[in-house]
Structure formats: C-alpha cells, structure tokens
Write an enzyme that holds these catalytic residues in place. Structure first.
Site, PDB file in Angstrom:
ATOM      1  N   LYS A 235       0.849  -1.192   0.000  1.00 19.34           N
ATOM      2  CA  LYS A 235       0.000   0.000   0.000  1.00 19.34           C
ATOM      3  C   LYS A 235       0.879   1.235   0.000  1.00 19.34           C
ATOM      4  CE  LYS A 235      -1.877   2.689   3.003  1.00 19.34           C
ATOM      5  NZ  LYS A 235      -1.931   3.990   2.250  1.00 19.34           N
ATOM      6  N   GLY A 288       6.312   4.700   9.108  1.00 17.01           N
ATOM      7  CA  GLY A 288       5.461   5.867   9.293  1.00 17.01           C
ATOM      8  C   GLY A 288       5.553   6.366  10.717  1.00 17.01           C
ATOM      9  N   SER A 289       4.515   7.016  11.174  1.00 19.16           N
ATOM     10  CA  SER A 289       4.539   7.608  12.505  1.00 19.16           C
ATOM     11  C   SER A 289       4.414   6.543  13.584  1.00 19.16           C
ATOM     12  CB  SER A 289       3.390   8.612  12.652  1.00 19.16           C
ATOM     13  OG  SER A 289       2.143   7.937  12.730  1.00 19.16           O
ATOM     14  N   THR A 292       0.674   5.666  14.292  1.00 20.31           N
ATOM     15  CA  THR A 292       0.074   4.733  13.346  1.00 20.31           C
ATOM     16  C   THR A 292       0.696   3.353  13.482  1.00 20.31           C
ATOM     17  OG1 THR A 292      -0.335   6.571  11.820  1.00 20.31           O
ATOM     18  CG2 THR A 292      -0.495   4.346  10.927  1.00 20.31           C
ATOM     19  N   GLU A 311       9.307   0.751  11.254  1.00 21.10           N
ATOM     20  CA  GLU A 311      10.322   1.815  11.231  1.00 21.10           C
ATOM     21  C   GLU A 311       9.553   3.107  11.439  1.00 21.10           C
ATOM     22  OE1 GLU A 311      12.159   4.914  10.274  1.00 21.10           O
ATOM     23  OE2 GLU A 311      12.170   4.179   8.207  1.00 21.10           O
ATOM     24  N   CYS A 345      12.681  10.900   9.152  1.00 23.97           N
ATOM     25  CA  CYS A 345      12.441  10.306  10.474  1.00 23.97           C
ATOM     26  C   CYS A 345      13.683  10.371  11.351  1.00 23.97           C
ATOM     27  CB  CYS A 345      11.966   8.865  10.326  1.00 23.97           C
ATOM     28  SG  CYS A 345      13.056   7.843   9.322  1.00 23.97           S
ATOM     29  N   GLU A 442       8.340  15.077  17.287  1.00 23.63           N
ATOM     30  CA  GLU A 442       8.854  14.993  15.916  1.00 23.63           C
ATOM     31  C   GLU A 442       8.097  16.011  15.060  1.00 23.63           C
ATOM     32  OE1 GLU A 442      10.049  11.472  12.840  1.00 23.63           O
ATOM     33  OE2 GLU A 442       8.054  11.369  13.722  1.00 23.63           O
TER      34      GLU A 442
END
Length: 544
Positions: A235, A288-289, A292, A311, A345, A442
């Site tokens: 995705k 991603g975050s 999430t 990650e 990140c 962040e």
C-alpha cells in the site's frame, strides 16, 4: 553502481543561493498582538521563489490504477482520489482509491502466486536476474522516476535524479546479490540424527510505505521480500502514489510473474487497516509515525498474530563537542536537519552544542539557514521545496508558534513563504530547553532547535531522555569521546562525523518507540524468512 552517500551528493550538487530579506527587531509584534520571542536581526525570506510560475515537470503520467495480479485495474468501488502538487496544491492526477475489497483481491492474487505460482519455486539465481534486469530498467527510466518523485513529493529534482533514483537501483542490485546466498545450516545433535535448518520465505508480505521517501522505502521493503521468494501486497502513501505504480510496472517488464507484487493506492483507515488485519497476510512491514505504527501492530496481533516490523518516528540528537571544527559542524548539522525539507524520520532535530562553541555555532547556523535556497524543486540550485501537504504544513507552523510561546528565541525564519503551495522558511531556534515541545516532538519540518550543554555525562542523559531512539549524530575529533558517545546513545544508528549515510548494506532501525526490526543490509532478510528445523533419524551412521 557504487552506493551514493546522501550527504556527499547533496553538499556538492546544490548551490547556496541567498534570498533577499528584511530585518525585524526583537520587539516586533505577532499578528495577534502578542510579543514574539524573536532573536535580533531575524531574517524574513522573500516570497518570490514560491510565487514564480511552476515549472512543467518533464514527464507524463500513465499509470493511475491499482496493480493487481499483473494488471492495472480500477478499484472495486470505482472511486478515485486526487494526488496534489505540493508546489501549488493543485491536482496532478486522480488515482484509483483502493479499500478493503481491493486488498482482498490483491491478497488473493499474492496468495495464489505464492502457493501455486513460479516465483517461490524459481531458482534463486533466476530471481536475482529479474531484480538485476529491473535495476537496469530503473537506470534507463531515471529521469522519469525522478520527475514523478519530485512532482508528487516536492523534494528537489536534483536530489531525486542524482541521489535517490540511483540509490533505488543500487538497493535492488544489492538484494539481487543476496538472492542465491540464503541458506540454512547443518547442526550437530546429541544422538544419531541428521539436523538441518531451512530458511523459507514467509509467504504473503503486506507492506505499507510512507510519503517522504516513496521510492527508497519501496526498495527497502520490496527488495528483501522478493529476494527471499515472497509475494507482496504494497500500500503506497495516499500523498505519493505515482512512483510505486511506475516502478511496479518496470518490475513486471523485467519478468516478475503476475501476482508476485500487487500495489494498492488508498487511505490508511481503509486500505491500510484491511491489509494489517487480513487473515491471509503472513507478515506486515510498516514505515510511518509511531502513533500509526501502534495501530498497525494492534491490528496484526488481533487478527492472525502476524509478525510486524516497524520503522517509526525519531527525535535524533546531533551532538557538537567542544573540540569540533565549527564550520564543518554547522554544515553537517544543517544537512542533518533540513535535508528533504526536514521530512526525515532520522533528522538531527535536537542539536546539542557545547557551551564553549555555542555562540559561534549559533551565529553560523543562522547565517547558513538564511542562505538556504527555497523554491520550485524543479529549478536548478534549489535546496528546499515545499512540504508535502496542508496537514504537514500547518502542523509545522503550529510547532513554530509553540516554540515562540515557550520562550525559545527565533533566530530566523518562522513563517510561510507565499500564498500558494506549502513552502516554509528555514527556521532556527536558540535557547531551547528539553521540556519544550519543539525539543520533544517529531516536527518533521525545516525547524532547527539548538540546545546548550556543559559535560559529556549531562548530554548523554539528555540525549537519551526521549521516547525515540532512531538515530544520533556525534561531531568530535576525539576518538575516545566518539567511542563513549556511540556506545552510550540509545539509538539504532550513530553517525560519527557524518550524517545520513545510507549505504545499502548498513542496517537501519530504532530503539524504544522508533520501531521494531531492521531495514537494509543482511538483517532485513530475516524479516521475510522462517527458520525450519528438519531432523532425520540416522541408521548406523559412520560418524556423528
């Protein structure tokens, strides 16, 4: 092709074009009438760079459907969603919007390709040759991939074309090299048994990639999964769906069988959640975050307890010691924070500077930020393009406001550029304290926070006092100090006198809430393999 070091390429290829500015005094008021905590001679950037007519990207868009079982198809619902140009906020294209039904179709195709298709039964050497042919096609289509990446994401075209697409090809060549070198062991046992271990592909891998490095994250996930014989449902991020579709088409042109790689564009709460919770997916990989990532892990656990690699976010310390060459440290700290519009990140977003060099470092960091060229990323010499979208743009501006209200000193920047697109001035704060939001959260934008420290034990404690542990930077000429810090810092990567070095063989991942598992390098292969022990009884063995 040799791996390219991001920091080296960026520093050599992008010129420093100062923007005109005006000066405001420390006593200037904000729009709401409150007094802002502005440093002396704060630079205000011109809006001309963002107001110029956008350059027409040198690429045409052909692929906007879902890729399922080797074919481009519409979504089951027929819905589409717009992908936007961050330079203007205008629509680039309408892309098929996948949801749970499309995930079901993609997983069914991937399952059939794994259980019945040629991919896992193909020799590892032949899989390797397909990945190498794909890398050659990436080289051939370098400029188109780079243009799509920049158009959809907003990063400078030179960065895309000269660094990221070549690195994308390098990663696939790296994993192609591993494909026929994956093997188990023969294990001695206490008794008349022959024991061997098999390293088997895990099955159908679900992969969810982010918007900040769409192509590179595609390679970090798809490369090891294919090299180890798995099939995939990927995705893409809804903000940046275009290059995943283009790259997947090239993989099929290189000889990838139908159903091995399926690409579904769509939103996280629908397509992403359906993938993470799918009962016929054997493994999930997510970048991603952190917020999430928690949801993804929960969905995976509540469904079929599929293994998950994550990650996630970071708030990386960049530590400038008292013996540092200040000019070099300033350039490196600038790269560590502002690279990719600060949308990294692992960005060095907590710049700790020893008190003996703090004032000099601060002044030169401010000067360097004021020289940073901001504008249309297709324009040669531009270092910083727009942020990805309205949500990220407004989030960054809120954090800048929070820094001012917390009494950090705004040395430069601090505002948007122009009225069109998502451009933000390179921003530097001084007098930042550990308990401020800009030092804890962040931000994911071009906001540098510079903090002062006295002693090594103090900065170790403060650097580690974060819920994140993705990366860290150390700048010193003392090898003992470098060794002390690199072992004491609770981070998955520590760069010493360098930053953002992303060789294909170097593992990457985080401690604490920055993630689980490692991407890249030999360690990433383990994410997509199962270890099976096979024990056979021996009759009258000649030896044990």
């Amino acid at each position: 092709m040799a791996a390219r070091r991001i920091s080296g390429v960026i520093s050599r290829s992008l010129s420093l074009r100062p923007l005109s500015s005006s000066v405001v005094s420390r006593n200037q008021f904000t729009q709401n009438g409150s007094r802002s905590n502005l440093g002396t001679d704060v630079q205000r950037f011109t809006t001309s760079a963002a107001l110029e007519e956008p350059i027409t990207p040198p690429v045409r868009i052909h692929d906007t459907q879902l890729l399922i079982n080797g074919k481009f198809v519409d979504s089951a619902s027929g819905k589409t969603f717009p992908t936007l140009d961050p330079r203007t906020g205008e629509v680039i294209a309408h892309v098929a919007e996948g949801d749970a039904e499309d995930i079901n179709r993609a997983v069914a195709a991937a399952r059939k390709a794994f259980d019945e298709g040629p991919w896992p039964k193909m020799t590892a050497y032949e899989r390797s040759r397909i990945l190498l042919r794909f890398a050659d096609l990436v080289d051939k289509h370098n400029d188109d991939l780079a243009a799509l990446e920049t158009w959809d994401n907003g990063k400078p075209y030179q960065q895309s074309a000269e660094t990221e697409v070549p690195m994308f090809a390098r990663l696939f060549r790296y994993y192609a090299g591993w494909a026929d070198k994956i093997h188990g062991l023969t294990v001695p046992a206490d008794g008349p048994y022959h024991v061997q271990t098999l390293h088997e592909p895990i099955g159908v891998a679900g992969q969810i990639i982010p918007w900040n490095f769409p192509l590179l994250m595609f390679a970090w996930k798809v490369g090891p999964a294919l090299a180890t014989g798995n099939t995939i449902v990927l995705k893409s991020a809804e903000q940046t769906p275009l290059t995943a579709l283009y790259a997947a088409k090239l993989l099929h042109e290189a000889g990838l069988p139908p159903g091995v790689l399926n690409v579904v564009s769509g939103y996280g709460p629908t397509a992403g959640a359906a993938l993470a919770s799918h009962m016929d997916v054997d493994k999930i990989a997510f970048t991603g975050s952190t917020e999430t990532g928690k949801i993804v892990q929960e969905l995976a656990a509540k469904s079929n307890l599929k293994p998950v690699t994550l990650e996630l976010g970071g708030k990386s310390p960049f530590i400038v010691c008292e013996d540092a060459d200040v000019d070099t440290a300033v350039d490196l700290a600038h790269l560590a924070l502002f690279f990719n519009q600060g949308q990294c990140c692992c960005a060095g977003s907590r710049t700790f500077v020893h008190e003996r060099v703090y004032d000099e470092f601060l002044e030169k960091s401010k000067e360097r930020a004021q020289k940073r060229s901001v504008g249309d990323p297709f324009q040669k010499g531009i270092e910083q393009g727009p942020q990805i979208d309205t949500e990220q743009y407004e989030k960054i501006l809120r954090y800048i406001k929070s820094g001012i209200e917390s009494n950090a000193t705004l040395e430069c920047g601090g505002d948007k550029i122009g009225s069109k697109g998502y451009y933000i001035q390179p921003t530097v704060f001084s007098n930042v304290k550990d308990d401020m939001l800009i030092a804890q959260d962040e931000i994911f934008g071009p906001v540098q926070s510079i903090l002062k420290f006295k002693e090594l034990p103090e900065v170790i404690k403060r650097a580690n006092a974060s819920r994140y542990g993705l990366a860290a930077g150390v700048f010193t000429q003392n090898i003992d100090v470098a060794n002390t810090l690199s072992r004491a810092l609770r981070a998955g990567t520590v760069w010493v006198n360098c930053f953002d070095v992303f060789d294909a063989a170097i593992p990457f991942g985080g401690y604490k809430m920055s993630g689980v598992g490692r991407e890249k390098g030999v360690y990433s292969l383990n994410n997509y393999l199962q270890v099976k022990a096979v024990v056979t009884k021996l009759k009258n063995p000649a030896w044990l």
